[in-house]
Write a protein that holds these residues in place. Structure first.
Motif, PDB file in Angstrom:
ATOM      1  N   TYR A  17     -12.454   0.375  32.147  1.00  0.00           N
ATOM      2  CA  TYR A  17     -11.881   1.628  31.670  1.00  0.00           C
ATOM      3  C   TYR A  17     -10.614   1.916  32.462  1.00  0.00           C
ATOM      4  CZ  TYR A  17     -16.534   2.145  29.712  1.00  0.00           C
ATOM      5  OH  TYR A  17     -17.695   1.941  29.031  1.00  0.00           O
ATOM      6  N   MET A  18      -9.580   2.321  31.767  1.00  0.00           N
ATOM      7  CA  MET A  18      -8.310   2.581  32.428  1.00  0.00           C
ATOM      8  C   MET A  18      -8.034   4.077  32.598  1.00  0.00           C
ATOM      9  SD  MET A  18      -7.576  -0.414  33.030  1.00  0.00           S
ATOM     10  CE  MET A  18      -5.925  -0.899  33.361  1.00  0.00           C
ATOM     11  N   ILE A  23     -13.434   6.640  29.046  1.00  0.00           N
ATOM     12  CA  ILE A  23     -14.839   6.798  29.436  1.00  0.00           C
ATOM     13  C   ILE A  23     -15.513   7.803  28.520  1.00  0.00           C
ATOM     14  CG2 ILE A  23     -16.381   7.634  31.262  1.00  0.00           C
ATOM     15  CD1 ILE A  23     -14.276   6.548  33.271  1.00  0.00           C
ATOM     16  N   GLU A  24     -14.847   8.939  28.318  1.00  0.00           N
ATOM     17  CA  GLU A  24     -15.419   9.983  27.469  1.00  0.00           C
ATOM     18  C   GLU A  24     -15.581   9.508  26.032  1.00  0.00           C
ATOM     19  OE1 GLU A  24     -12.934  13.397  28.112  1.00  0.00           O
ATOM     20  OE2 GLU A  24     -13.726  13.705  30.127  1.00  0.00           O
ATOM     21  N   ILE A  29     -19.734  10.887  27.380  1.00  0.00           N
ATOM     22  CA  ILE A  29     -20.036  11.813  28.474  1.00  0.00           C
ATOM     23  C   ILE A  29     -18.729  12.199  29.164  1.00  0.00           C
ATOM     24  CG2 ILE A  29     -22.378  10.949  28.882  1.00  0.00           C
ATOM     25  CD1 ILE A  29     -21.276   9.303  31.198  1.00  0.00           C
ATOM     26  N   PRO A  30     -18.685  13.385  29.733  1.00  0.00           N
ATOM     27  CA  PRO A  30     -17.449  13.801  30.392  1.00  0.00           C
ATOM     28  C   PRO A  30     -17.217  13.046  31.695  1.00  0.00           C
ATOM     29  CG  PRO A  30     -19.127  15.484  30.651  1.00  0.00           C
ATOM     30  CD  PRO A  30     -19.704  14.432  29.747  1.00  0.00           C
TER      31      PRO A  30
END
Length: 179
Positions: A17-18, A23-24, A29-30
């Motif tokens: 993930y950059m 990610i969200e 998810i936050p």
């Protein structure tokens, strides 16, 4: 055209993930924060305080703010973990704990890594015993608890242990400590 093809190949192969938004989007998810990668991880746990305007300090401050504002009552415990070793759990947890403690909150940093415990220099103090000794029933809380004078951070360290750490952590003494 070769540059575009290379960029597409890298994007396809890259499984990480950059950004927090990725990610969200992917996990649903936050994300509470994002810390830039650094080759100087060994010194970062002591970096934020003397460099409050640094990118490192800002990142840790953002995570601390996110944690404290997640709900009406801030969390009583936070677990920092990762799937790989040497991803920066130690310096991130130390920096975060110091920053929150310095703001006046009561903080206990508990090093539960019994494979590669971190050495945290707290005013050149060393405990009479470690978390391992407490969980084995060989030490009292007073024997393993240290406090950093400049931040107020309380700390309990562990020592290398060849036994199964999960067995120690599932013992009643660990629940007692967390209470």
């Amino acid at each position: 055209s070769a540059g575009v093809a290379l960029a597409l190949l890298i994007e396809t192969v890259n499984r990480g993930y950059m950004t927090p938004l990725q990610i969200e989007d992917v996990l649903g998810i936050p994300a509470i924060g994002f810390v830039p990668e650094s080759s100087r991880q060994r010194i970062l746990q002591d970096y934020a305080e003397p460099h409050p305007a640094s990118l490192h300090a800002e990142s840790v401050r953002a995570i601390a703010g996110s944690l404290l504002k997640t709900s009406k009552t801030p969390p009583k415990s936070v677990l920092i973990t990762s799937s790989l070793s040497q991803e920066g759990k130690g310096w991130l947890s130390t920096s975060l704990a110091r920053m929150v403690a310095k703001s006046g909150k009561k903080v206990l940093l508990l090093d539960c890594d019994m494979h590669r415990p971190k050495s945290l220099n707290l005013d050149d103090a060393s405990p009479a015993a470690t978390l391992n000794d407490y969980l084995d029933g060989m030490a009292r809380l007073e024997d393993i608890l240290l406090q950093e004078e400049k931040t107020g951070l309380h700390y309990i360290g562990s020592s290398p242990d060849s036994r199964n750490p999960q067995a120690l952590f599932s013992a009643d003494k660990m629940n007692e400590l967390l209470e």
